[in-house]
Write a protein that holds these residues in place. Structure first.
Motif, PDB file in Angstrom:
ATOM      1  N   LEU A 261      35.859  41.589  42.876  1.00  0.00           N
ATOM      2  CA  LEU A 261      35.718  42.298  44.269  1.00  0.00           C
ATOM      3  C   LEU A 261      34.972  41.698  45.178  1.00  0.00           C
ATOM      4  O   LEU A 261      35.451  41.620  46.573  1.00  0.00           O
ATOM      5  CB  LEU A 261      35.083  43.907  43.715  1.00  0.00           C
TER       6      LEU A 261
ATOM      7  N   PHE B 248      34.117  42.157  37.020  1.00  0.00           N
ATOM      8  CA  PHE B 248      34.768  43.086  38.303  1.00  0.00           C
ATOM      9  C   PHE B 248      33.925  43.032  39.723  1.00  0.00           C
ATOM     10  O   PHE B 248      34.638  42.940  40.545  1.00  0.00           O
ATOM     11  CB  PHE B 248      34.922  44.539  37.704  1.00  0.00           C
ATOM     12  N   LEU B 249      32.637  42.844  39.527  1.00  0.00           N
ATOM     13  CA  LEU B 249      31.900  42.754  40.775  1.00  0.00           C
ATOM     14  C   LEU B 249      32.381  41.313  41.397  1.00  0.00           C
ATOM     15  O   LEU B 249      32.453  41.278  42.663  1.00  0.00           O
ATOM     16  CB  LEU B 249      30.577  42.950  40.744  1.00  0.00           C
TER      17      LEU B 249
ATOM     18  N   VAL C 282      39.329  40.485  49.183  1.00  0.00           N
ATOM     19  CA  VAL C 282      38.533  41.705  49.084  1.00  0.00           C
ATOM     20  C   VAL C 282      37.078  41.074  48.906  1.00  0.00           C
ATOM     21  O   VAL C 282      36.671  41.059  47.885  1.00  0.00           O
ATOM     22  CB  VAL C 282      38.862  42.719  48.000  1.00  0.00           C
TER      23      VAL C 282
END
Length: 243
Positions: free
Chosen positions: A233, A229-230, A240
């Motif tokens: 992101l 997820f990091l 993003v």
């Protein structure tokens, strides 16, 4: 359980701060004692990654992009994961075993009788120590891994160190290093929380060893889930990103 314990740690840090002496003791245990395996593994991982990547790039005549490929994969992903995995195996298991032994010998109950909160006394210093030391170890491992990559590229592929480093700088920005540090802080929290959680939920002396093993497995799963997820992101293609 680890998420619940993490919330308690944050609340206690905001409410009463951190015991500096206990935290420094845990930083010493989590940092210098883990330094040698971190440096060795990152060094050889950097050399292995360079060999494997250069082999493929050479086939397509793109060997000049070797440093950039190294920056994208090793610096962003491999170095933080490897360093966190080493800390999980050495520090996380120690936390689970130490606190587990204290739990089955009623030392945690003794702390409560002395009006000492076990989370304040045992968990908070360990979490803070891992969150501080893992980024430091990651940066040191990254530097040594990069040195190993530069050395192998020069010895085997006759690539000047300056060309390799210029390729690294072309794709790795300051924001990438910030992202690596953010990852390392979160990874440190995962290592400490998993070890402490399994230690505090130990029920008998025979389960202390299983708690240490479970702490490593839980940490590895947590590391890869959080890393996914990091990465999505910070480096994903959705726009993003830090830069």
């Amino acid at each position: 359980m680890a998420c619940f314990l993490g919330g308690q740690v944050i609340m206690r840090i905001l409410r009463s701060g951190v015991n500096r002496q206990r935290t420094v003791e845990q930083m010493v245990a989590a940092g210098p004692f883990t330094l040698t395996p971190v440096l060795l593994i990152n060094l050889f991982a950097g050399m292995i990654f360079t060999i494997q990547t250069a082999r493929e790039l050479e086939r397509f005549g793109a060997i000049q992009a070797l440093g950039g490929a190294f920056a994208m994969a090793f610096c962003r992903e491999l170095a933080p994961i490897l360093t966190a995995a080493i800390m999980a195996g050495q520090v996380g298991t120690a936390y689970a075993a130490e606190i587990g032994c204290m739990k089955v010998t009623d030392q945690l109950d003794a702390l409560k009788l002395l009006r000492t909160d076990p989370i304040d006394y045992l968990v908070v210093p360990r979490v803070v120590a891992c969150c501080v030391m893992l980024p430091v170890l990651t940066v040191m491992g990254l530097v040594l891994g990069l040195a190993g990559g530069v050395g192998i590229a020069f010895l085997l592929y006759h690539m000047p160190p300056g060309q390799f480093l210029d390729s690294v700088r072309s794709l790795m920005m300051l924001t990438d290093l910030i992202a690596v540090i953010i990852k390392s802080v979160l990874f440190g929290a995962i290592v400490a929380l998993a070890g402490c959680t399994w230690g505090m939920t130990t029920t008998c002396s025979r389960s202390v060893g299983r708690a240490a093993t479970s702490a490593v497995v839980t940490t590895w799963v947590g590391l890869f889930v959080v890393d996914f997820f990091l990465s999505l992101l910070l480096f994903g293609g959705t726009g993003v990103a830090l830069h």
